[in-house]
Design a protein around this motif. Structure first.
Motif, PDB file in Angstrom:
ATOM      1  N   TYR A 155       0.838  -1.202   0.000  1.00  0.00           N
ATOM      2  CA  TYR A 155       0.000   0.000   0.000  1.00  0.00           C
ATOM      3  C   TYR A 155       0.872   1.251   0.000  1.00  0.00           C
ATOM      4  O   TYR A 155       0.588   2.223  -0.721  1.00  0.00           O
ATOM      5  N   HIS A 158       2.726   1.583  -3.473  1.00  0.00           N
ATOM      6  CA  HIS A 158       1.928   1.623  -4.696  1.00  0.00           C
ATOM      7  C   HIS A 158       1.945   3.013  -5.333  1.00  0.00           C
ATOM      8  O   HIS A 158       1.827   4.033  -4.660  1.00  0.00           O
ATOM      9  N   LEU A 165      -0.810  -2.965  -6.226  1.00  0.00           N
ATOM     10  CA  LEU A 165      -2.158  -3.289  -5.764  1.00  0.00           C
ATOM     11  C   LEU A 165      -3.072  -3.517  -6.961  1.00  0.00           C
ATOM     12  O   LEU A 165      -2.810  -2.992  -8.045  1.00  0.00           O
ATOM     13  N   PRO A 166      -4.147  -4.279  -6.800  1.00  0.00           N
ATOM     14  CA  PRO A 166      -4.568  -4.939  -5.563  1.00  0.00           C
ATOM     15  C   PRO A 166      -3.686  -6.139  -5.229  1.00  0.00           C
ATOM     16  O   PRO A 166      -3.130  -6.778  -6.120  1.00  0.00           O
ATOM     17  N   LEU A 374      -9.675   2.551   2.195  1.00  0.00           N
ATOM     18  CA  LEU A 374      -9.420   1.124   2.022  1.00  0.00           C
ATOM     19  C   LEU A 374     -10.650   0.486   1.399  1.00  0.00           C
ATOM     20  O   LEU A 374     -11.774   0.681   1.882  1.00  0.00           O
ATOM     21  N   HIS A 400      -8.153  -2.529  -3.224  1.00  0.00           N
ATOM     22  CA  HIS A 400      -6.767  -2.612  -2.759  1.00  0.00           C
ATOM     23  C   HIS A 400      -6.365  -4.049  -2.437  1.00  0.00           C
ATOM     24  O   HIS A 400      -5.184  -4.391  -2.496  1.00  0.00           O
TER      25      HIS A 400
END
Length: 489
Positions: A155, A158, A165-166, A374, A400
């Motif tokens: 995360y 990214h 992600l995801p 999220l 994500h």
């Protein structure tokens, strides 16, 4: 008949009436080659039809088919029979690891509480000659904890340039095999590198436990009781830690239904057998001294069995726990809570799911200051996986993290248990199992003091090179399957 996940528009999968209904149905098992029957000869040879398994011949080689055919109850009983003979050089320590999604099946089938089901299953296995029976929940602890850390790292890293992600879960072997053998790049880059609970359990038993017992991995025969057939394919995985010296983490995978059949056919009907056998709670520790190694060297089996009972005396635990998933190992809920706290300092007690396309495609979101920060999803079954991949490749997939499971309905609905005799989902049984599973107390992986001790004692620290080597894997990235998204589901 269409295959569950094939690279071709016209699948080559056969029906059960075809001559080649099984990739390797005629391949001899080790028991057949050795002429080994013993006292368990009543149990029929296990055959896995392609319609029973999520993998087809596009995902499985001929050699894997032969190896797969040998993972059956007959091979398990072959080892049990060898242990009953006086030639101690051929004796092995028998370890059975039970997946938590298998216990509701036994509870529902035999009208027992899940605790009684686990204790009677354990007692039944030990009455056959099994030495240790473990719960794979401890292995799922490791898998979830490593996945949590990896998601937070992805995360933070990214970006449009580096699209990490995801993150897609790696706990389901059917889904992972499909991603590797059919989808290839760039989908495999999204797979979480944390090993599945079964793979971690293999290392725990064949590495840590073996060291504690002063045994070589080859002296242990490790059986997994699991809800689906794809776990058998996972056991053939070759990327094992060097400490195992080429030994597989799992020597044999049996489905829940196979174990029920063993109870029914080994000595007497299953309900009577499970209710009559001694009660033996699951073994709660993977530690201990070298007593088993000494026991196996003794020629007097009665002395050995008495010593085994003494050894197990202080290693019992009645409490059955699970992770926070409706029908899975709970990667989504635990990773969501961890990410919310670690990334946004938000404490999430109750994870709320919202159904999207269907009950097997749901989302969980976290909002902060009116913005969704999220967005997680659960995608179960290959129709939902198909839609996920299509949107992901088009850049129109806003999630994500996705918990991906090959079986519609999740692990409880594995093809190795919640099925009618004609091969369809037993919806009534599944609903009963879902209720039983929901009532099992949830344990967060961070709360396990034993897991934290194992990180230090076994893996030399939480973020050590050994932890990375033992708990993570790499994936094949085949450039193939140009028509894999054209399948009519």
């Amino acid at each position: 008949m269409k295959c569950e996940h094939c690279t071709r528009k016209e699948c080559s999968k056969k029906t059960k009436t075809d001559d080649q209904e099984n990739v390797s149905a005629d391949a001899p098992s080790p028991a057949q080659e050795n002429g080994e029957k013993g006292e368990f000869h009543k149990l029929a040879d296990a055959k896995i039809f392609l319609s029973d398994c999520l993998a087809c011949d596009s995902c499985m080689t001929a050699e894997e088919g032969v190896q797969l055919s040998q993972q059956n109850a007959k091979d398990f009983f072959r080892v049990l029979n060898l242990n009953k003979k006086c030639d101690t050089s051929k004796h092995k320590v028998l370890v059975v690891s039970v997946c938590p999604q298998s216990l509701p099946y036994f509870a529902a089938k035999f009208n027992l509480s899940v605790t009684d089901a686990s204790r009677r299953l354990c007692g039944f296995l030990k009455s056959l000659g099994v030495h240790y029976v473990f719960d794979t929940t401890i292995a799922a602890d490791f898998s979830i904890l490593e996945s949590q850390k990896e998601f937070v790292r992805r995360y933070r890293q990214h970006s449009e340039e580096e699209r990490t992600l995801p993150m897609l879960t790696s706990a389901c072997p059917g889904w992972v095999r499909y991603a590797e053998r059919v989808l290839g790049r760039p989908i495999t880059a999204h797979l979480c590198t944390a090993k599945s609970p079964q793979q971690v359990m293999g290392s725990l038993v064949k590495d840590y436990f073996a060291r504690q017992q002063n045994l070589s991995p080859e002296k242990i025969f490790h059986v997994i009781v699991a809800p689906c057939y794809d776990k058998k394919l996972e056991a053939l995985q070759e990327s094992l830690p060097p400490a195992l010296h080429g030994s597989r983490g799992a020597d044999c995978v049996l489905t829940s239904a196979t174990q029920e059949a063993a109870a029914r056919e080994s000595l007497e009907p299953g309900r009577q057998r499970l209710q009559r056998d001694k009660i033996a709670p699951l073994d709660s520790s993977l530690g201990g001294g070298g007593e088993i190694a000494q026991i196996m060297e003794q020629g007097d089996l009665s002395v050995r069995d008495a010593a085994v009972d003494t050894l197990f005396g202080d290693l019992k635990e009645d409490k059955v726990t699970r992770h926070d998933g409706a029908s899975s190992d709970g990667h989504l809920a635990h990773i969501f809570r961890h990410a919310a706290k670690e990334l946004f300092n938000e404490d999430v007690e109750e994870v709320t799911y919202r159904a999207l396309r269907n009950k097997d495609f749901q989302e969980v979101t976290l909002e902060k200051n009116g913005e969704v920060v999220l967005r997680f999803a659960a995608a179960y079954g290959f129709r939902n996986i198909q839609n996920m991949i299509l949107k992901l490749k088009k850049g129109k997939f806003p999630f994500h993290f996705v918990e991906v499971l090959a079986c519609a309905g999740g692990c409880l609905n594995g093809r190795g248990q919640a099925q009618t005799p004609d091969g369809h989902a037993d919806k009534a049984l599944l609903r009963q199992m879902e209720g039983i599973y929901a009532d099992i107390p949830v344990r967060r992986p961070e709360s396990s003091a034993h897991v934290q001790e194992l990180y230090q004692e076994w893996l030399e620290g939480i973020n050590s090179p050994k932890a990375r080597e033992v708990l993570h894997t790499t994936y094949q990235s085949q450039e193939r399957g140009t028509h894999s998204l054209d399948i009519k589901w």
